[in-house]
Design an enzyme around this catalytic site. Structure first.
Site, PDB file in Angstrom:
ATOM      1  N   ARG A  62       2.956 -19.810 -11.336  1.00  0.00           N
ATOM      2  CA  ARG A  62       3.720 -18.853 -12.211  1.00  0.00           C
ATOM      3  C   ARG A  62       4.932 -19.249 -11.873  1.00  0.00           C
ATOM      4  O   ARG A  62       5.242 -19.947 -10.796  1.00  0.00           O
ATOM      5  CB  ARG A  62       3.611 -17.577 -11.837  1.00  0.00           C
ATOM      6  CG  ARG A  62       4.476 -16.316 -12.508  1.00  0.00           C
ATOM      7  CD  ARG A  62       4.418 -15.207 -12.015  1.00  0.00           C
ATOM      8  NE  ARG A  62       3.081 -14.564 -12.120  1.00  0.00           N
ATOM      9  CZ  ARG A  62       2.786 -13.723 -10.809  1.00  0.00           C
ATOM     10  NH1 ARG A  62       3.170 -13.006  -9.919  1.00  0.00           N
ATOM     11  NH2 ARG A  62       1.382 -13.094 -11.083  1.00  0.00           N
ATOM     12  N   ARG A 171       7.846  -5.719  -0.840  1.00  0.00           N
ATOM     13  CA  ARG A 171       7.664  -5.558  -1.663  1.00  0.00           C
ATOM     14  C   ARG A 171       8.474  -6.314  -2.831  1.00  0.00           C
ATOM     15  O   ARG A 171       8.543  -6.835  -2.645  1.00  0.00           O
ATOM     16  CB  ARG A 171       6.892  -3.827  -2.024  1.00  0.00           C
ATOM     17  CG  ARG A 171       5.629  -3.948  -3.132  1.00  0.00           C
ATOM     18  CD  ARG A 171       3.918  -4.360  -1.269  1.00  0.00           C
ATOM     19  NE  ARG A 171       3.076  -4.091  -2.854  1.00  0.00           N
ATOM     20  CZ  ARG A 171       2.149  -5.608  -3.260  1.00  0.00           C
ATOM     21  NH1 ARG A 171       3.291  -6.078  -4.089  1.00  0.00           N
ATOM     22  NH2 ARG A 171       1.547  -5.067  -4.068  1.00  0.00           N
ATOM     23  N   LYS A 172       7.225  -6.309  -4.013  1.00  0.00           N
ATOM     24  CA  LYS A 172       8.089  -7.488  -4.901  1.00  0.00           C
ATOM     25  C   LYS A 172       8.749  -6.451  -5.162  1.00  0.00           C
ATOM     26  O   LYS A 172       9.022  -4.861  -5.555  1.00  0.00           O
ATOM     27  CB  LYS A 172       6.662  -7.646  -6.231  1.00  0.00           C
ATOM     28  CG  LYS A 172       6.650  -6.717  -7.003  1.00  0.00           C
ATOM     29  CD  LYS A 172       5.530  -6.740  -7.781  1.00  0.00           C
ATOM     30  CE  LYS A 172       4.744  -5.819  -8.675  1.00  0.00           C
ATOM     31  NZ  LYS A 172       3.364  -5.857  -9.885  1.00  0.00           N
ATOM     32  N   GLY A 438      -6.213  -4.434 -16.983  1.00  0.00           N
ATOM     33  CA  GLY A 438      -7.875  -4.560 -16.340  1.00  0.00           C
ATOM     34  C   GLY A 438      -8.024  -3.897 -15.082  1.00  0.00           C
ATOM     35  O   GLY A 438      -9.257  -3.648 -14.779  1.00  0.00           O
ATOM     36  N   CYS A 443      -1.074  -4.085 -14.394  1.00  0.00           N
ATOM     37  CA  CYS A 443       0.021  -4.945 -15.154  1.00  0.00           C
ATOM     38  C   CYS A 443       0.076  -5.310 -16.671  1.00  0.00           C
ATOM     39  O   CYS A 443       1.072  -6.473 -17.308  1.00  0.00           O
ATOM     40  CB  CYS A 443       0.085  -6.521 -14.873  1.00  0.00           C
ATOM     41  SG  CYS A 443      -0.739  -6.972 -12.899  1.00  0.00           S
ATOM     42  N   GLY A 444      -0.823  -4.661 -17.728  1.00  0.00           N
ATOM     43  CA  GLY A 444      -1.089  -4.631 -19.086  1.00  0.00           C
ATOM     44  C   GLY A 444       0.609  -3.262 -19.402  1.00  0.00           C
ATOM     45  O   GLY A 444       0.742  -2.422 -20.713  1.00  0.00           O
TER      46      GLY A 444
END
Length: 521
Positions: A62, A171-172, A438, A443-444
């Site tokens: 990435r 965390r992110k 998914g 993430c979508g």
């Protein structure tokens, strides 16, 4: 009572991810992964490398592309890397990024060196880090923007990435900054976001930003960012960002990882306490909010539009973000041939060619690549956003990208010939937001869509296990934001199109209501 750190906190305490480069290079010289541990694989995410269970022995890489800004030589280099080392596979992401697939450890030193030569970073793009800074993809060019915020995306990146002070967050942390009136960066889904604002001070109107914090759709409950109630001047963006990161780093939950995002700290503290702590560290009261300059939400900048400098940009739709190395290289050629060699990526997984003279527009629009990635997609294709799906992500319950395309084709076949979603009538510059995730990591971003799909396994009438989705409708951003509501559970993918046909009347269409020159004039 002393708190017990979760396993990832113990991993980071033992060795910082930024210190893992020597290990990566050692295994690259070895030429295989013999002896590599799961802890190694987790730390390598600090360098953009993701070892995926779906593709054992291979990595996803990435990249980090602040504000989605690229030059032709950079996107060509990325395309060549994809072709030579990654089977030609690449994905555009919802954070204005590019992900490459099928990377082998032995090739990593050469890939890293090629990226370094074209000034493309890949550090800290995974795990508990400050992620890619998103923004308006036509920053500096949009005729209606309040301020070009892209320099601040770079400023934030340069001040944070590579420094151990911020390489071990709980965390992110997803950041965003935009000066666009359309909020095409979707501020409300970010941990920290800045949107354009103005304020009259001593009789003079100044430009700055309003601040949003605590957005995150993954990890229950999904939450949209809240306004912090302050006005930040451009020169204060860097320090405010760092101070918020300091608060999160020091007070975020490191015991329970599923409660470690910034939104959980806000749920515990409340906005008032958080703001008080921010002002204490800033050393002075922060200015109260001014006038919001965002006029609509979720713009995508597809189509042909005139820039403030008299040139044009052409936004090309890349359905689901799936793209090949050859196509990336060709986008670079088109940017050089018809523009000034610059391109922009969008959070809707699309690509924009900028600075095109008017007399070159027709030739550009006739190029074969733009027949594949049209600037004028149907409303259904235009709003399509997906996660990676089961082919590359072991969290996903279903194949996503191919399913999404099939669904649109099936739905268009069911629509009457005169339906606006088929003819596009009344949908100029608008879209039906159809988002696919998914798995619950979201993430979508299915929770902010007009129609959202969450992948699940279902049992069919004959007892077989098949791919399906839970269906959500009515998500939206803006002044009256709303998380999409579940309306149908465990629908087999084979039945999605007829199911959605019955729901269309309940769906709120999110339009782009500004007066941008969609016809190119």
């Amino acid at each position: 009572m002393e708190k017990t750190l979760n396993q990832f906190e113990r991993l980071k305490a033992f060795k910082d991810g930024l210190d893992a480069l020597d290990d990566i290079m050692r295994f690259a010289r070895q030429g295989n992964l013999d002896g590599a541990t799961e802890d190694d694989f987790h730390r390598w995410k600090w360098w953009g490398l993701f070892h995926r269970k779906q593709t054992p022995g291979f990595f996803m890489l990435r990249l980090r592309i602040p504000n989605g800004k690229l030059r032709a030589h950079q996107i060509k280099a990325i395309g060549r890397i994809a072709n030579e080392f990654g089977r030609g596979a690449a994905d555009l992401t919802t954070r204005q990024n590019i992900q490459l697939r099928w990377i082998e450890i032995k090739d990593v030193p050469e890939i890293f060196e090629r990226l370094r030569r074209v000034a493309i970073d890949h550090r800290q793009t995974g795990m508990d880090n400050f992620r890619n800074v998103t923004g308006c993809p036509v920053a500096g060019l949009d005729a209606n923007e309040v301020i070009d915020a892209s320099p601040f995306a770079k400023l934030m990146t340069d001040a944070i990435v590579g420094f151990k002070r911020y390489s071990n967050l709980p965390r992110k942390f997803n950041p965003s900054i935009t000066g666009c009136r359309q909020d095409c960066a979707n501020a409300q889904v970010n941990d920290l976001a800045f949107t354009p604002a103005t304020k009259v001070v001593n009789g003079k109107r100044i430009v700055g930003f309003h601040v949003w914090i605590g957005g995150a759709l993954g990890s229950k409950p999904p939450m949209l960012a809240q306004r912090l109630g302050i006005f930040v001047r451009p020169e204060e963006v860097g320090i405010i960002t760092r101070l918020i990161l300091d608060i999160y780093r020091e007070h975020g939950n490191r015991e329970h990882r599923h409660q470690a995002r910034l939104k959980f700290l806000l749920m515990e503290w409340g906005l008032e306490r958080f703001l008080s702590e921010l002002e204490r560290r800033f050393g002075a009261p922060l200015e109260p909010e001014g006038d919001d300059e965002v006029t609509c939400w979720g713009g995508d900048h597809l189509g042909v539009h005139r820039q403030k400098n008299g040139l044009y940009y052409v936004g090309c739709c890349v359905p689901t973000g799936r793209i090949t190395g050859d196509q990336l290289i060709e986008f670079g050629r088109l940017a050089e041939t018809y523009g000034n060699g610059e391109l922009r990526l969008t959070i809707d997984q699309n690509i924009i060619i900028v600075n095109v003279p008017r007399d070159k527009l027709n030739a550009l629009l006739d190029e074969p690549l733009l027949q594949t990635f049209s600037p004028f997609p149907s409303p259904l294709v235009r709003g399509l956003v997906t996660c990676t799906g089961i082919d590359y992500c072991h969290f996903s319950q279903i194949e996503v990208k191919a399913r999404a395309i099939e669904f649109v084709q099936e739905l268009e076949a069911l629509l009457p010939a005169d339906h606006p979603l088929k003819t596009g009538e009344g949908f100029v510059g608008r879209k039906l937001r159809i988002h696919w995730s998914g798995c619950p990591h979201s993430c979508g971003q299915h929770q902010i869509a007009d129609i959202g799909f969450l992948g699940v396994k279902v049992r069919t009438h004959d007892g077989q296990i098949a791919e399906g989705t839970t269906v959500f409708v009515g998500g939206r951003l803006g002044d009256k934001p709303k998380i999409a509501q579940e309306v149908a559970e465990k629908v087999p993918c084979a039945l999605l199109a007829p199911t959605v046909m019955q729901l269309l009347n309940r769906v709120c269409f999110n339009g782009n209501d500004n007066d941008d020159d969609s016809d190119g004039e």
